[in-house]
Design a protein around this motif. Sequence first.
Motif, mmCIF file in Angstrom:
data_model
loop_
_atom_site.group_PDB
_atom_site.id
_atom_site.type_symbol
_atom_site.label_atom_id
_atom_site.label_comp_id
_atom_site.label_asym_id
_atom_site.label_seq_id
_atom_site.Cartn_x
_atom_site.Cartn_y
_atom_site.Cartn_z
ATOM 1 N N GLU A 178 0.829 -1.210 0.000
ATOM 2 C CA GLU A 178 0.000 0.000 0.000
ATOM 3 C C GLU A 178 0.863 1.259 0.000
ATOM 4 N N ASN A 206 0.927 3.969 -3.000
ATOM 5 C CA ASN A 206 0.647 5.392 -2.747
ATOM 6 C C ASN A 206 1.796 6.273 -3.227
ATOM 7 N N ARG A 262 1.507 6.426 -7.018
ATOM 8 C CA ARG A 262 0.399 7.317 -7.395
ATOM 9 C C ARG A 262 0.786 8.777 -7.194
ATOM 10 N N LYS A 299 -5.122 10.686 -7.422
ATOM 11 C CA LYS A 299 -4.903 9.438 -6.680
ATOM 12 C C LYS A 299 -6.038 8.453 -6.863
#
Length: 108
Positions: A85, A89, A92, A103
Amino acid sequence: MSAKYDNYKDKKVISIGTMSEITGLSERQIRYYEERKLIFPHRTKKGTRKYSFNDVERLMEIAEKIEEGVQTFEIRKEMLKKDKEIRDNMIRGQLNARFGIPKSPYDK
């Protein structure tokens, strides 16, 4: 804080004995968590383990979960998911910074 102090939590400078004192875990427990691939100390040329302040925090989280009855394989699975994750992130964010890609479809 200046840039030269930003990464102090990542520096692998703590011995296993000190790590044991800080966390309250035995050296055997710490080695076991390493065997289970929950923590990754640096090894010196002589094979001495060195840990960071981030490792202290991670060991404390592991100890809490173990106390709650969570199995090591479950902790590892959760850690891998969390790491994925974080990477997703970051990617992104980089895409958004470079190309203005939001996002999520709901971001404006």
